[in-house]
Design a protein around this motif. Structure first.
Motif, PDB file in Angstrom:
ATOM      1  N   GLU A  37       0.677 -10.558 -13.092  1.00 53.89           N
ATOM      2  CA  GLU A  37      -0.173  -9.386 -13.355  1.00 53.89           C
ATOM      3  C   GLU A  37      -0.080  -8.387 -12.200  1.00 53.89           C
ATOM      4  O   GLU A  37       0.037  -7.178 -12.421  1.00 53.89           O
ATOM      5  CB  GLU A  37      -1.617  -9.834 -13.555  1.00 53.89           C
ATOM      6  N   GLU A  38      -0.102  -8.893 -10.961  1.00 53.18           N
ATOM      7  CA  GLU A  38       0.000  -8.014  -9.799  1.00 53.18           C
ATOM      8  C   GLU A  38       1.348  -7.298  -9.769  1.00 53.18           C
ATOM      9  O   GLU A  38       1.410  -6.115  -9.446  1.00 53.18           O
ATOM     10  CB  GLU A  38      -0.201  -8.809  -8.503  1.00 53.18           C
ATOM     11  N   PHE A  42       1.994  -3.333  -9.749  1.00 53.31           N
ATOM     12  CA  PHE A  42       2.823  -2.790  -8.680  1.00 53.31           C
ATOM     13  C   PHE A  42       3.958  -1.939  -9.250  1.00 53.31           C
ATOM     14  O   PHE A  42       4.156  -0.793  -8.836  1.00 53.31           O
ATOM     15  CB  PHE A  42       3.370  -3.956  -7.842  1.00 53.31           C
ATOM     16  N   VAL A 122       0.065  -1.483  -2.915  1.00 47.77           N
ATOM     17  CA  VAL A 122      -0.479  -2.839  -2.747  1.00 47.77           C
ATOM     18  C   VAL A 122      -1.904  -2.775  -2.209  1.00 47.77           C
ATOM     19  O   VAL A 122      -2.800  -3.453  -2.726  1.00 47.77           O
ATOM     20  CB  VAL A 122       0.421  -3.676  -1.804  1.00 47.77           C
ATOM     21  N   ASN A 125      -4.555  -1.048  -4.757  1.00 45.75           N
ATOM     22  CA  ASN A 125      -4.850  -1.860  -5.938  1.00 45.75           C
ATOM     23  C   ASN A 125      -5.304  -3.278  -5.583  1.00 45.75           C
ATOM     24  O   ASN A 125      -5.476  -4.097  -6.476  1.00 45.75           O
ATOM     25  CB  ASN A 125      -3.627  -1.909  -6.852  1.00 45.75           C
ATOM     26  N   LEU A 127      -3.829  -5.868  -4.300  1.00 46.78           N
ATOM     27  CA  LEU A 127      -2.920  -6.883  -4.829  1.00 46.78           C
ATOM     28  C   LEU A 127      -2.763  -7.980  -3.764  1.00 46.78           C
ATOM     29  O   LEU A 127      -1.852  -7.971  -2.959  1.00 46.78           O
ATOM     30  CB  LEU A 127      -1.574  -6.253  -5.198  1.00 46.78           C
ATOM     31  N   HIS A 131       0.141  -8.730  -1.065  1.00 51.05           N
ATOM     32  CA  HIS A 131      -0.219  -8.325   0.300  1.00 51.05           C
ATOM     33  C   HIS A 131       0.397  -9.265   1.341  1.00 51.05           C
ATOM     34  O   HIS A 131       0.714  -8.865   2.454  1.00 51.05           O
ATOM     35  CB  HIS A 131      -1.737  -8.283   0.452  1.00 51.05           C
TER      36      HIS A 131
END
Length: 134
Positions: A37-38, A42, A122, A125, A127, A131
């Motif tokens: 999902e991340e 991205f 990153v 959001n 993430l 990260h």
């Protein structure tokens, strides 16, 4: 004369399979789904800036000092609410404004643009799994 009589060489201790911590299958699946999902978030945000994920590897600054300056700038920018609003409203870096405010050369900014933006995506959001790679 004495041969192999005496002390034996000890083998280093190795953990048994029972001692190795393995993540629970549900936990591993959840992390996998969260990472997927991340990555989707991205990639979607990078595309808004005109950056393709496949190209990002080639666009990362080659020199370590330039890379560190760009990373430091990205973290500073992420705390600058006014500039972040501009960046994510217009999907571009206001180069002159950033250069003047943060005393960084335009050359570094232009050469690190995509890298800086990817870090900002990153951070903005949140993430968390991505990260770790920043």
């Amino acid at each position: 004369m004495f041969g192999n009589v005496g002390l034996k060489k000890e083998k280093p201790l190795e953990p048994s399979v029972d001692e190795i911590p393995f993540p629970e299958p549900q936990e591993e699946l959840l992390d996998h789904l969260l990472l997927k999902e991340e990555i989707a978030i991205f990639v979607e945000n990078l595309n808004r800036f005109g950056i393709q994920l496949e190209d990002l590897v080639d666009l990362v600054p080659k020199h370590q000092d330039t890379k560190e300056k760009a990373k430091t700038l990205a973290f500073s920018l992420s705390e600058d609410e006014d500039l972040m609003n501009i960046i994510f409203k217009k999907y571009t870096l206001p180069m002159t404004r950033i250069s003047l405010k943060y005393q960084i050369s335009r050359k570094i900014l232009y050469g690190s643009r995509e890298y800086i933006l990817s870090i900002l995506v990153v951070l903005k959001n949140n993430l968390t799994l991505l990260h770790k790679w920043v």
